[in-house]
Design an enzyme around this catalytic site. Structure first.
Site, mmCIF file in Angstrom:
data_model
loop_
_atom_site.group_PDB
_atom_site.id
_atom_site.type_symbol
_atom_site.label_atom_id
_atom_site.label_comp_id
_atom_site.label_asym_id
_atom_site.label_seq_id
_atom_site.Cartn_x
_atom_site.Cartn_y
_atom_site.Cartn_z
ATOM 1 N N CYS A 99 72.070 0.622 76.664
ATOM 2 C CA CYS A 99 70.911 1.049 77.349
ATOM 3 C C CYS A 99 71.179 1.004 78.829
ATOM 4 O O CYS A 99 71.503 -0.077 79.490
ATOM 5 C CB CYS A 99 69.854 -0.215 76.943
ATOM 6 S SG CYS A 99 68.462 -0.176 78.278
ATOM 7 N N CYS A 102 68.109 -0.226 81.155
ATOM 8 C CA CYS A 102 68.136 -1.905 81.457
ATOM 9 C C CYS A 102 68.891 -2.736 80.472
ATOM 10 O O CYS A 102 70.174 -2.895 80.554
ATOM 11 C CB CYS A 102 66.525 -2.255 81.300
ATOM 12 S SG CYS A 102 65.667 -1.443 80.149
ATOM 13 N N SER A 103 68.204 -3.237 79.545
ATOM 14 C CA SER A 103 69.104 -4.175 78.467
ATOM 15 C C SER A 103 68.181 -3.879 77.059
ATOM 16 O O SER A 103 68.594 -4.846 76.652
ATOM 17 C CB SER A 103 69.087 -5.490 78.697
ATOM 18 O OG SER A 103 67.722 -6.086 79.260
ATOM 19 N N CYS A 104 67.798 -2.954 76.581
ATOM 20 C CA CYS A 104 67.097 -2.848 75.281
ATOM 21 C C CYS A 104 68.130 -3.003 74.045
ATOM 22 O O CYS A 104 69.146 -2.627 74.323
ATOM 23 C CB CYS A 104 66.604 -1.566 75.175
ATOM 24 S SG CYS A 104 65.202 -0.883 76.278
#
Lengths: 201, 94
Positions: A99, A102-104
């Protein structure tokens, strides 16, 4: 509590809890249940799903067609969570999930993401130099295998269904699940059969 | 506009972040790049509105595939990047 232990998230949650309850949006019990469920998710859950897909072709087909409904049928609660997509690796095509924004991460099936998954280094290199990146895990793919980097930018969460290692014919689901690790379902590593036979592979 | 699987599309070469506060799910490295639609993923409330608590109309989301060499000078032929992109960021490839 010392300031060091008072995280922004904890302060925010403490402020939100009474507001959510007062507005009738989420009771204390519902929040506790969701916290427990989040803590329960771990790579072992994903590994069990992978092992089932390796041994049950009908399950595998359902999982690839509709990840959300299929893992829900295993008792994993998906209500209110982003839909789950499952990407199947083949000898010709290897998936690597990142991702960049961000940090999906597919937390319902893999739990919390590893720290490196959120790092700027991983996110920048995955899309630009995927082969160099996964080589740092010792993963070297055949020249004939294409890499498809999956940048998870929006509403889905993606999990990789890795290739079943050769020489595992007849293994039980539990034995197979023990071969599958977190990185295999992100795509930085691939499952390997343990044992002396590896030396000759 | 509906994009069928296989259609060639271009990501808009637009930079809303230069015009003011915004929340964008289209990565920088894809702006102005051409790719191929793999599949429609359904419709979701537009995160660009959700982020500011505005009414968020549902927008179609697509999986779009880009060849690595079209994105990076050192991209390896055959390798690819597949990204979720909302319909309002896509236009037919020229």
């Amino acid at each position: 509590m010392s300031d060091l232990l008072r995280t922004d998230g904890a302060v925010l949650l403490a402020a939100l809890r009474p507001i959510l309850a007062a507005k009738g949006l989420a009771s204390a019990a519902e929040i506790e249940a969701r916290l427990l469920e989040t803590e329960r998710a771990s790579p072992a859950r994903g590994a069990a799903i992978v092992a089932r897909a390796w041994t049950d072709p009908a399950f595998r087909a359902r999982l690839l067609a509709d990840g959300t409904a299929t893992v829900e049928s295993l008792g994993i609660p998906m209500r209110g969570l982003p839909p789950l997509g499952v990407l199947e690796n083949t000898p010709e095509l290897h998936h690597l999930v990142v991702c960049t924004l961000c940090s999906c991460y597919p937390r319902a099936v893999l739990g919390y993401p590893p720290l490196w998954y959120k790092s700027a280094g991983y996110r920048a290199r995955a899309v630009r130099d995927p082969r160099g990146l996964i080589a740092e895990w010792g993963t070297v793919l055949p020249e004939t295998t294409r890499i498809r980097v999956v940048d998870s930018t929006a509403d889905y969460r993606w999990m990789v269904l890795p290739l079943r290692p050769q020489g595992t014919e007849g293994w039980s689901e539990a034995e197979l699940a023990a071969l599958v690790h977190e990185g295999d379902m992100i795509g930085v590593t691939v499952p390997r059969r343990k044992g002396p036979a590896d030396a000759h592979a | 506009m509906i994009h069928a699987p296989g259609a060639m599309v271009r990501v808009k070469d637009d930079w809303p972040e230069t015009r003011g506060p915004c929340h964008i799910r289209t990565p920088h490295y894809l702006r102005g790049r051409t790719g191929r639609v793999v599949r429609a993923l359904g419709a979701f409330p537009n995160p660009e509105d959700l982020a500011f608590a505005r009414p968020a109309p549902r927008r179609a989301l697509y999986h779009v595939l880009f060849p690595q060499p079209a994105l990076w000078p050192d991209g390896r032929p055959g390798d690819e990047v597949m990204v979720e992109i909302f319909e309002h960021w896509l236009e037919p490839a020229p």
